[in-house]
Design an enzyme around this catalytic site. Structure first.
Site, PDB file in Angstrom:
ATOM      1  N   TYR A 151       0.830  -1.204   0.000  1.00 52.29           N
ATOM      2  CA  TYR A 151       0.000   0.000   0.000  1.00 52.29           C
ATOM      3  C   TYR A 151       0.868   1.258   0.000  1.00 52.29           C
ATOM      4  O   TYR A 151       0.643   2.176  -0.791  1.00 52.29           O
ATOM      5  CB  TYR A 151      -0.922  -0.012   1.219  1.00 52.29           C
ATOM      6  CG  TYR A 151      -1.965   1.086   1.216  1.00 52.29           C
ATOM      7  CD1 TYR A 151      -3.033   1.038   0.323  1.00 52.29           C
ATOM      8  CD2 TYR A 151      -1.890   2.146   2.107  1.00 52.29           C
ATOM      9  CE1 TYR A 151      -4.001   2.032   0.325  1.00 52.29           C
ATOM     10  CE2 TYR A 151      -2.851   3.145   2.121  1.00 52.29           C
ATOM     11  CZ  TYR A 151      -3.908   3.082   1.223  1.00 52.29           C
ATOM     12  OH  TYR A 151      -4.864   4.069   1.220  1.00 52.29           O
ATOM     13  N   LYS A 155       1.026   4.172  -2.957  1.00 53.83           N
ATOM     14  CA  LYS A 155       0.661   5.559  -2.676  1.00 53.83           C
ATOM     15  C   LYS A 155       1.850   6.502  -2.854  1.00 53.83           C
ATOM     16  O   LYS A 155       1.681   7.652  -3.276  1.00 53.83           O
ATOM     17  CB  LYS A 155       0.059   5.683  -1.282  1.00 53.83           C
ATOM     18  CG  LYS A 155      -1.284   4.957  -1.137  1.00 53.83           C
ATOM     19  CD  LYS A 155      -2.305   5.446  -2.157  1.00 53.83           C
ATOM     20  CE  LYS A 155      -3.661   4.771  -1.982  1.00 53.83           C
ATOM     21  NZ  LYS A 155      -4.669   5.276  -2.941  1.00 53.83           N
TER      22      LYS A 155
END
Length: 246
Positions: A151, A155
């Site tokens: 993640y 990002k």
């Protein structure tokens, strides 16, 4: 004439992805309240229909942003504002992450986000529109965290894309920014925050002492989409309660 901060988004068409619930739902409603005509994209037709029933300025568009043919079609639309919101998270220790999980998150959080942004840019360049592109990233695009290697990677990638697009598209008058929220109370985060130990950790990491709400994020998006942010591009607006200030 209204002051710049009060002019709203009348006459603008905003495309928002991942709108059937959570952040996307709140963002779509906030943009519609600010005067935009909103094209709400999600895979769930029933969720989209329920959202569209809540505001006359919202038009549902059922589709999958990982479907290249669907995304190619977006470039033919007249888009003034893009909110690139669709994404997912599957927290796991790095040693346990399966290739299928890695590919899923790279495909949705990075590849699809890039192609949707590209389609919106093509729409704006074709029409000479001084538009706004807003990528929904995360505070995890600025820091690291255990159990979130994939993640965080995706990002951070989206934050880099935001800066590069901002520089490239600025001569055309297209602004590109990101909104980077902390943990927000949504259906995606509900299972994580249901763990008392994890919820306590989150509360202690946020100086303001609370998790965020979808409306907190939607307000930041409306600002960046509006004339009030006319000189703002290439930046990340952290809606994190001070998490990354530590």
């Amino acid at each position: 004439m209204l002051p710049i901060w009060a002019r709203g988004l009348a006459g603008q068409t905003a495309l928002v992805t991942g709108t059937s619930r959570g952040l996307g739902e709140a963002i779509a409603l906030a943009l519609a309240d600010a005067g935009a005509q909103v094209l709400a994209v999600a895979r769930d037709p029933q969720g989209l229909a329920a959202l569209a029933a809540r505001h006359p300025a919202i038009t549902p568009m059922a589709g999958d942003v990982t479907d290249d043919a669907f995304v190619d079609g977006l470039a033919a639309l007249d888009i003034d504002v893009l909110v690139n919101n669709a994404g997912t998270n599957k927290p796991q220790p790095m040693a346990e992450v399966a290739v299928t999980t890695l590919d899923l998150m790279l495909n949705l959080n990075v590849r699809a986000a890039y192609l949707v942004a590209q389609a919106a840019a093509r729409s704006m360049l074709r029409r000479g529109t001084r538009g706004a592109i807003i990528n929904i990233t995360s505070q995890m695009g600025h820091v690291g965290s255990p159990g979130r290697t994939v993640y965080c990677m995706t990002k951070h990638a989206l934050e880099g894309l935001t800066k590069a697009m901002a520089v490239e598209l600025a001569p055309a008058g297209i602004r590109v920014n990101s909104v980077a929220p902390t943990f927000i109370e949504t259906p995606m985060t509900a299972p994580m925050l249901a763990d008392p130990a994890f919820a306590k950790f989150v509360q202690e990491m946020i100086p303001l002492g609370r998790t965020g709400t979808p409306d907190d994020v939607a307000a930041a998006v409306v600002y960046l989409a509006s004339p009030a942010a006319a000189m703002v591009t290439g930046t990340s607006l952290l809606v994190d309660g001070g998490w990354t200030a530590r």
